[in-house]
Design a protein around this motif. Structure first.
Motif, mmCIF file in Angstrom:
data_model
loop_
_atom_site.group_PDB
_atom_site.id
_atom_site.type_symbol
_atom_site.label_atom_id
_atom_site.label_comp_id
_atom_site.label_asym_id
_atom_site.label_seq_id
_atom_site.Cartn_x
_atom_site.Cartn_y
_atom_site.Cartn_z
ATOM 1 N N TYR A 1 0.825 -1.209 0.000
ATOM 2 C CA TYR A 1 0.000 0.000 0.000
ATOM 3 C C TYR A 1 0.862 1.264 0.000
ATOM 4 C CZ TYR A 1 -4.122 -2.858 0.554
ATOM 5 O OH TYR A 1 -5.122 -3.775 0.334
ATOM 6 N N GLU A 2 2.083 1.151 0.536
ATOM 7 C CA GLU A 2 3.005 2.281 0.459
ATOM 8 C C GLU A 2 3.346 2.593 -1.000
ATOM 9 O OE1 GLU A 2 7.585 3.471 1.809
ATOM 10 O OE2 GLU A 2 6.643 1.664 2.617
ATOM 11 N N GLU B 1 0.398 4.387 -2.449
ATOM 12 C CA GLU B 1 0.297 5.760 -1.946
ATOM 13 C C GLU B 1 1.327 6.683 -2.594
ATOM 14 O OE1 GLU B 1 0.732 5.462 2.235
ATOM 15 O OE2 GLU B 1 -1.220 4.492 2.565
ATOM 16 N N LYS B 2 2.529 6.135 -2.840
ATOM 17 C CA LYS B 2 3.594 6.934 -3.451
ATOM 18 C C LYS B 2 3.493 6.951 -4.974
ATOM 19 C CE LYS B 2 5.645 7.849 0.506
ATOM 20 N NZ LYS B 2 6.828 7.140 0.985
#
Length: 347
Positions: free
Chosen positions: A72-73, A76-77
């Motif tokens: 999920y990082e 998000e990025k």
């Protein structure tokens, strides 16, 4: 079987992106290389930890949590872009275009090594991955046979580029060798035809390439040991006359003497930290020789290990025992009160 994972240089050293996220990015690029793809958590975990660990590993729940957070990082990025969420089993439809490696510099990483790094404590994993990626991108070699296989940067240079203390650099190096991920060969030296002693830099490779690394080192060594010993005796005598009689030598001769003394001091340092390949007991009771006579010459190279050996300021070897504490009484003083090694140690 996947031979290599690829990672771009910009992604490998991206600020604000965790090590776990970089590992997941490598897996996505290799196993889900299409621009539009469907990714499920279970399949991603399978690629990350391997079939032998997916059911029985005691920390599998922790690995799953880390994997999901890293996944999920990346979304998000905007390293990968989520287009549609299907369901828990089928996962997410992703646009992985940004993982295309062909447009910039990239490195090839060993999948088994990446897996080993992920499956240690997260804080250690972060540091080990950073070190590993630096080595992955710094294996340039002038010899085409060993280019992108064997690298030669010094530990001091690695520490500076990673913004680490010298002690931390040595610690991570030892850990990655213990895990059989990276292979480092001890520093050594060889004598050139003109009698000068040349020190090689730190030599390293991936663990799977260690035989090639050893072959590279052997190709750099001069095997005429009798000639080497004779040169060493000559240079040792010249050093003796330099500090006992102040004998003058040409700059070329001074450089040859300096290379010999520096090599000897580095061997003493390496023995203290058990870095010599053969743990040569010859250096067990040897004391370092002063390099003060060479510091005004252009060939002199400041070195953190040498500073540490003589207890000079400016070196950072945190938590190490300072060997200078054991050298009291080992020195006599030459001209201008410059400490030089006691002649008892010349042989």
């Amino acid at each position: 079987m996947v031979d290599n994972y690829l990672i771009s240089k910009s992604l490998a050293f991206a600020d604000g992106l965790s090590g776990d996220a970089k590992i997941i990015a490598m897996i996505l690029a290799e196993h889900y290389g299409k621009s539009i793809t469907c990714v499920s958590e279970d399949m991603l975990l399978y690629f990350l930890v391997g079939s032998e660990n997916i059911e029985s590993h005691p920390h599998i729940r922790t690995y799953r949590k880390r994997m999901k957070k890293a996944f999920y990082e990346l979304m998000e990025k905007r390293v990968v872009i989520a287009l549609d969420y299907l369901d828990k089993k089928k996962g997410v439809v992703l646009d992985t275009t940004n993982l295309n490696m062909t447009s910039e510099q990239y490195a090839m990483c060993d999948p088994q090594s990446i897996r080993k790094i992920f499956m240690v404590d997260k804080r250690e994993s972060e540091s080990l991955l950073r070190y590993y990626l630096y080595i992955s991108f710094n294996r340039y070699n002038e010899n085409k046979e060993f280019n992108n296989i064997v690298g030669t940067k010094s530990l001091t240079s690695i520490a500076a580029n990673l913004n680490l203390s010298y002690y931390s650099t040595k610690k991570y190096k030892a850990r990655l060798m213990e895990m059989k991920i990276l292979y480092f060969a001890s520093k050594d030296s060889y004598i050139l035809k003109d009698g000068l002693i040349k020190s090689t830099s730190t030599v390293y490779s991936f663990w799977r390439d260690k035989d090639k690394c050893v072959r590279y080192i052997n190709s750099k060594q001069q095997v005429n040991t009798e000639a080497n010993a004779e040169n060493a005796r000559i240079l040792s005598k010249k050093y003796y006359y330099l500090f006992t009689q102040g004998k003058e030598y040409s700059e070329d001769e001074m450089e040859a003497i300096y290379r010999y003394v520096r090599n000897r001091n580095k061997k003493i340092f390496a023995y203290m930290f058990c870095e010599l390949n053969d743990k040569d007991d010859y250096y067990k009771d040897k004391k370092p020789w002063s390099e003060e006579y060479f510091k005004d010459y252009p060939f002199y190279e400041k070195d953190e290990e040498i500073d540490f050996l003589f207890g000079e300021p400016g070196c950072d070897l945190t938590n190490s025992v300072n060997p200078y504490d054991d050298l009291e009484g080992s020195y006599i003083y030459g001209k201008d009160d410059i400490p030089v090694a006691n002649t008892d140690y010349l042989n």
